[in-house]
Write a protein that holds these residues in place. Structure first.
Motif, PDB file in Angstrom:
ATOM      1  N   ILE A 185     144.504  23.943  25.105  1.00 49.50           N
ATOM      2  CA  ILE A 185     145.659  24.462  24.367  1.00 49.50           C
ATOM      3  C   ILE A 185     146.214  23.406  23.405  1.00 49.50           C
ATOM      4  O   ILE A 185     146.749  23.742  22.338  1.00 49.50           O
ATOM      5  N   SER A 233     144.113  34.979  20.564  1.00 45.95           N
ATOM      6  CA  SER A 233     145.261  34.638  21.414  1.00 45.95           C
ATOM      7  C   SER A 233     145.012  35.050  22.853  1.00 45.95           C
ATOM      8  O   SER A 233     145.321  34.300  23.789  1.00 45.95           O
ATOM      9  N   THR A 245     144.620  32.544  26.074  1.00 47.46           N
ATOM     10  CA  THR A 245     145.500  32.717  27.237  1.00 47.46           C
ATOM     11  C   THR A 245     144.695  32.854  28.524  1.00 47.46           C
ATOM     12  O   THR A 245     145.022  32.237  29.541  1.00 47.46           O
TER      13      THR A 245
END
Length: 363
Positions: A295, A336, A340
């Motif tokens: 991330i 995205s 995640t």
């Protein structure tokens, strides 16, 4: 009654006297066989090792096992997916390149400017981006970049963290004081801010130095070396602190003292007795750090400090599609969602490993 009481009062380390009558002994021999030992008792079940117990606890953790399955899928997809994907499809008459096959239009860097922002179809399974590039091909390329950076960073973290932690914990005294203070200094740097500072100052120089290096500098990946170094410099101190604490406990154990008594050198003690016992804490910490590293790399690429165009990164894909949320939300949602899932899977697997190898951590 008196015989039973005497047997119960006998100490565990001593053998109680045999008060069995000859008739009872003969019956026992006939029951158990000529050897006097029951066949079932001779095949005693081997007790599992602590490592096997840990693996059994891990397999019982459904959340950790699901996370492990997802991570295996997302690791194999960018490795095995592109060679397969580039052979799926028929020849296509492109207005830009003429007749091209799937090895061309499924390339993550191929642009079809007349096919911008298309929805998923049989040719482009996830559609195309603002430059007519295959989104699935670019997503697989971006996942590969993120995983490679994460692995490089964790290798550096493990090498530095274990080395510094073992030296500080095993030798103590002034070595421990010096390394502890140095580790505290590194802790003072905010990780992401330090990475942004380093990438912002030396990013252009990295583009020039590594631009011609195969695999590293091609397609806007020159800054990955700088990003990896920046993330590794701020990631190893926590590993070192964990290793130091466990080494302080291990060096006082009896097996280490016995090795010292027999004249075993410090290097052999460290390699044969200290390092193998660090496996559980290192593997748990690495699993937790991988999600943070991925991330962080995506965040740097999103800010324009990581992978540069025409390269592909999950963070860069999110940035390129951020202004298309209203018209083409699919382009920003897919990277995205993938990011995640990967980060959460590493986090859940790390929690499962920690609970499996250290059950007391639940308390």
């Amino acid at each position: 009654m008196e015989t039973r009481d005497k047997n119960q009062d006998a100490s565990p380390g001593m053998i109680a006297p045999d008060t069995t009558s000859p008739m009872q002994a003969e019956i026992a021999v006939e029951t158990t066989g000529t050897g006097g030992t029951h066949p079932d008792l001779s095949k005693a079940k081997k007790s599992p090792t602590p490592f096997q117990d840990s693996l059994r606890r891990l397999r019982r953790d459904k959340r950790a096992m699901v996370s492990l399955g997802l991570l295996i899928f997302f690791i194999l997809l960018p490795i095995l997916g592109p060679p397969i994907y580039t052979h799926i499809g028929s020849t296509y008459n492109s207005t830009t390149h003429g007749a091209i096959g799937p090895e061309k239009y499924h390339d993550p860097f191929n642009q079809e400017l007349d096919r911008q922002d298309e929805d998923p179809s049989g040719q482009y399974w996830m559609g195309t981006d603002g430059l007519g590039r295959d989104l699935l091909a670019r997503l697989m390329q971006g996942m590969l970049i993120s995983l490679v950076v994460a692995v490089i960073v964790e290798i550096i973290n493990v090498l530095l963290g274990i080395s510094v932690g073992i030296l500080a914990g095993f030798y103590g005294k002034w070595i421990d004081q010096f390394l502890a203070r140095f580790t505290d200094i590194m802790f003072a740097f905010p990780g992401l801010l330090f990475s942004i500072l380093l990438a912002g100052i030396f990013g252009s120089s990295a583009d020039q130095v590594f631009s011609k290096v195969p695999l590293i500098g091609a397609n806007g990946n020159a800054r990955l070396v700088l990003v990896s170094i920046a993330l590794a410099l701020v990631g190893w101190p926590f590993m070192a602190r964990q290793v130091r604490g466990l080494t302080l406990q291990l060096r006082e154990q009896q097996f280490v003292e016995a090795a010292r008594t027999t004249g075993t050198s410090d290097l052999n003690i460290i390699l044969r007795h200290i390092v193998p016992n660090l496996f559980s804490i290192v593997i748990v910490q690495v699993t937790l750090d991988l999600g943070t590293t991925i991330i962080s790399e995506a965040g740097l690429s999103y800010l324009g400090l990581g992978v540069q165009a025409p390269g592909s990164s999950i963070g860069l894909m999110i940035y390129d599609a951020s202004n298309l949320v209203d018209t083409h939300p699919w382009e920003v949602l897919m990277p995205s969602i993938v990011l995640t899932i990967i980060v959460l899977s590493f986090s859940f697997l790390g929690d499962g490993l920690r609970d499996a190898f250290d059950p007391r951590s639940k308390d």
